[in-house]
Design an enzyme around this catalytic site. Sequence first.
Site, mmCIF file in Angstrom:
data_model
loop_
_atom_site.group_PDB
_atom_site.id
_atom_site.type_symbol
_atom_site.label_atom_id
_atom_site.label_comp_id
_atom_site.label_asym_id
_atom_site.label_seq_id
_atom_site.Cartn_x
_atom_site.Cartn_y
_atom_site.Cartn_z
ATOM 1 N N GLY A 1 -7.193 26.603 -2.310
ATOM 2 C CA GLY A 1 -5.908 26.024 -1.927
ATOM 3 C C GLY A 1 -5.733 24.676 -2.596
ATOM 4 C CD GLN B 1 -4.815 -0.140 1.261
ATOM 5 O OE1 GLN B 1 -4.410 -0.229 2.429
ATOM 6 N NE2 GLN B 1 -4.630 0.935 0.521
ATOM 7 C CB SER C 1 -3.704 2.489 9.885
ATOM 8 O OG SER C 1 -4.121 1.275 9.332
ATOM 9 C CG HIS D 1 2.612 -6.915 11.786
ATOM 10 N ND1 HIS D 1 2.753 -5.650 12.317
ATOM 11 C CD2 HIS D 1 2.724 -6.763 10.430
ATOM 12 C CE1 HIS D 1 2.956 -4.777 11.346
ATOM 13 N NE2 HIS D 1 2.941 -5.431 10.191
ATOM 14 N N GLY E 1 -2.938 22.555 -1.470
ATOM 15 C CA GLY E 1 -1.955 21.838 -0.671
ATOM 16 C C GLY E 1 -2.487 20.498 -0.206
ATOM 17 C CE LYS E 2 -0.506 14.826 4.219
ATOM 18 N NZ LYS E 2 0.547 14.401 5.188
ATOM 19 C CB THR F 1 -0.909 0.028 1.240
ATOM 20 O OG1 THR F 1 -0.117 0.357 2.401
ATOM 21 C CG2 THR F 1 -1.574 -1.327 1.461
ATOM 22 C CB CYS F 2 0.223 4.864 -0.162
ATOM 23 S SG CYS F 2 -1.069 5.067 1.082
#
Length: 441
Positions: free
Chosen positions: A190, A120, A109, A99, A192-193, A49-50
Site C-alpha cells: 500500500g 522545531q 500538537s 501558548h 496511502g497515508k 512547521t507543516c
Amino acid sequence: MFVVAAGLNHRTAPVAVREQLAFAGHGLPAALCKLKGETGVAGCVILSTCNRTEVYVACNQEETGLRAAKNFLGRSCHLAAAELEGYLYTFNTHHAVRHLFRVAAGLDSMILGEDQVLAQVAEAYQVARETGTTNNVLNTLWQQAITAGKRVRTETRIDANTVSVSYAAVELARQVFNGDLAGRTVLVIGAGKMSTLAARYLKDKGVTTVLVSNRSYDRAVALAETIGGRAIRLDALEDYLCRADIVISCTAASHYILHREQVDRAVAARPGVPLMLIDIAVPRDIEPAAADLPGVKLYDIDDLQQVVLANLEERKKAARQAETIVAAEVEAFFRWLGSLYVVPTIVALKEKAGAIKEAEVRRACNRLGELTPRQQKIIATMANTIVNQLLHEAVVNLKTAALTSRGHLYAEALQQLFGLQVKDAQSAGEMAARVEGGRQF
C-alpha cells in the site's frame, strides 16, 4: 516591553491555506528581516512547521505589535485580508507566552505530546538569533520555552506512548524484535497515508531495507524514492514475501491481498525465521487464518487500536501534569519580566526624587541664609524622610506586582506617569538579576 503572537495551525486553517504561509528554511531569514522592519517591532521569531505558522513579536505597544504581525502575514500570502482573518488567532503578552510554552511541550500538537515540535521551536529561535531579529526579552522567552519543553518530556514522559496506528505498528515491530530493527527487511503493501507514515517511521528506526508494493506501481515507486526503498509490482508480491521479516499492509482492497497459502509458502522457504504480519487495513488485507501458521505472528488494527487508546490515556494523564509544569514556568518567566522593568523603574524613580530633593534642599538653605551644620542636617533629614515615606508604599507595591504577570505593566505605567528614563532592556535585565537576585534564564 510586550510579547504578542499571531498565526494559524491545523485546527484553524486547512493545508491549502497553511502552505501559503509556510516559510521554507532558506527563505526564513529574509522573512524575519521583513517582519523586523514592520513599524513597532523590536524583535521577532517565526515558527513555521507543516502544522502551524506563528509569528512572535516583541514590541512597546501590544496593539502596534499585533497589527505589524497581521500585516506581515497578510502580505506573505495571496488571501484577502478578510479571508485570512478568519483563519488567524492572536495572543497578547500573557497568552502568547503561555501558548509558546504549550507548543514547546507538545500540548498544542496534532498528536498530543509529539516530540518533533520541540526541535522545531529550537530551530526557529536559532535562525532568528543568527539573523539578528531577537532581543533580550525574546531570547529569555524562547530559551525558557525550550527548557520547559525538555522538562515536560523528562518529568512526564508524555512522548513515551504511541498514539497513531502507523507508529504503533512500528513500535510493535520493535518490541517483537527486541527494540532493534537494524538489518531487517520490511515489506510495505500500500502507498496511502498510513502506509507512507509507517514506511517513514521504519526508516527512522533503522530498518535497512524497505520494499514497497502497491496496485499502482507508479505510486509504489514514488513512495520508495522518498524513503530510499525499493518498489515491487503487486503481482510479484509472493516472490518477495519470503525475504521479509516484517510485513505491514494497508490497502483499500475489498478482498485479501495475502492468503494463508501464500504465507505458508513464504514461511516454508525460510525455515526457522519468524515472520511478523501487521494488517492495519479495513477491510483486512491478510487472511486471519495465517495466524495459525507456526512462526507467524499476525496483528490487526484492533490489536493496535487498543494500544493506541491505552497510550492516549497515558498521554492525557501526562498532559495534565505537563500543564502544571507549563503554568509554573510561565509564572517564572513573568517574574523575570517583571523584575526586568520594575527594578530599573524603582532606581529611576529614586534617582529623580533624589535629584528634586537635593535641588530643593539647596534652594531652602540658600533662602534661609547662614545655617549651622546641625540645622542643615535637620533640613536634609526631613527632606529624606518625606521622599522615602512618599515612595515607600509605591516601591513595595511595585515589587509585589513584579511577582505577577502584570508587573511590567505597572512599571511601564509608572515610567509614563513620572516621565522616567530607564536603562535599556539588556542593562535592566542585568540590574534586575543583581539587585533582586532573581532567576536568570
